[in-house]
Design a protein around this motif. Sequence first.
Motif, PDB file in Angstrom:
ATOM      1  N   PRO A  15      14.069 -12.334  -5.021  1.00 29.01           N
ATOM      2  CA  PRO A  15      14.384 -11.356  -5.943  1.00 29.01           C
ATOM      3  C   PRO A  15      15.831 -11.437  -6.260  1.00 29.01           C
ATOM      4  O   PRO A  15      16.377 -11.643  -5.151  1.00 29.01           O
ATOM      5  N   ARG A  51       7.446  -8.813  -5.899  1.00 26.92           N
ATOM      6  CA  ARG A  51       8.561  -8.718  -4.892  1.00 26.92           C
ATOM      7  C   ARG A  51       8.263  -9.171  -3.684  1.00 26.92           C
ATOM      8  O   ARG A  51       9.034  -9.865  -3.047  1.00 26.92           O
ATOM      9  N   ASP A 104       7.595 -12.681  -3.305  1.00 23.12           N
ATOM     10  CA  ASP A 104       8.830 -13.570  -3.414  1.00 23.12           C
ATOM     11  C   ASP A 104       9.535 -13.502  -1.863  1.00 23.12           C
ATOM     12  O   ASP A 104      10.122 -14.550  -1.532  1.00 23.12           O
ATOM     13  N   HIS A 105       9.398 -12.332  -1.183  1.00 25.89           N
ATOM     14  CA  HIS A 105      10.014 -12.189   0.102  1.00 25.89           C
ATOM     15  C   HIS A 105       9.613 -13.205   1.001  1.00 25.89           C
ATOM     16  O   HIS A 105       9.785 -13.676   1.740  1.00 25.89           O
ATOM     17  N   ASP A 145       2.293  -7.109  -4.772  1.00 24.47           N
ATOM     18  CA  ASP A 145       3.467  -7.092  -5.454  1.00 24.47           C
ATOM     19  C   ASP A 145       4.466  -8.365  -5.581  1.00 24.47           C
ATOM     20  O   ASP A 145       4.626  -8.927  -4.557  1.00 24.47           O
ATOM     21  N   THR A 158      17.963  -9.528  -3.547  1.00 27.59           N
ATOM     22  CA  THR A 158      18.257  -9.943  -2.068  1.00 27.59           C
ATOM     23  C   THR A 158      18.867 -11.545  -2.188  1.00 27.59           C
ATOM     24  O   THR A 158      19.495 -11.730  -1.125  1.00 27.59           O
TER      25      THR A 158
END
Length: 195
Positions: free
Chosen positions: A107, A4, A7-8, A2, A110
């Motif tokens: 994202p 998101r 990116d985390h 995913d 966040t």
Amino acid sequence: MDSRLHDHLTFLIEVDQLKTVLRQSPLAAADRRENDAEHSWHLALMVMVLAEYADEPIDVGHTMKLVVVHDLVEIYAGDTPIYDTAMGESQQEREEAAADRLFGILPGDTGRQLRELWDEFEARATPEARFAKAMDRLQPLLLNWMAKGGTWRTPGVTADDVRGRKAVIGEGSTTLFEAAMHLIDEGERRGWARS
């Protein structure tokens, strides 16, 4: 994976660099300088232990978030030694650009949340931010005390310079400010800081 989550995880890998950013403060337990990650961890623990000395009621969990996030920008901006006035002149500009770059990895929601924490710490407009900043100034004072002066021995720095840089502790805690001034006074008497 995913996007998101990607990116985390990318952000979490990027901030591992905080462990490589050396500060000027000596460690009390070893013959080396501390890094920013160690500093941030120590501040979080200090918030937990010393929260009862805050002049205003604080949300301890929120204050811990502030101290964990506050130096992340130094991954790109570098540490600005407290007594380096030349470097201090460009600090805000360097750190703002670093915050844009670093929190932009995340994202949108966040990234905004962490950027708001960083901005809150910098503005010192909340009780939590004032106490967080007080911890940020108290922690290296304690390390310098244990090192019998440490960065207080920087050429040209006097005990009054140290007092001036540590005055912000009083914005978060009168009790801790008085303790800090006692340590600086004692350090000056012992010759660890110039009169």
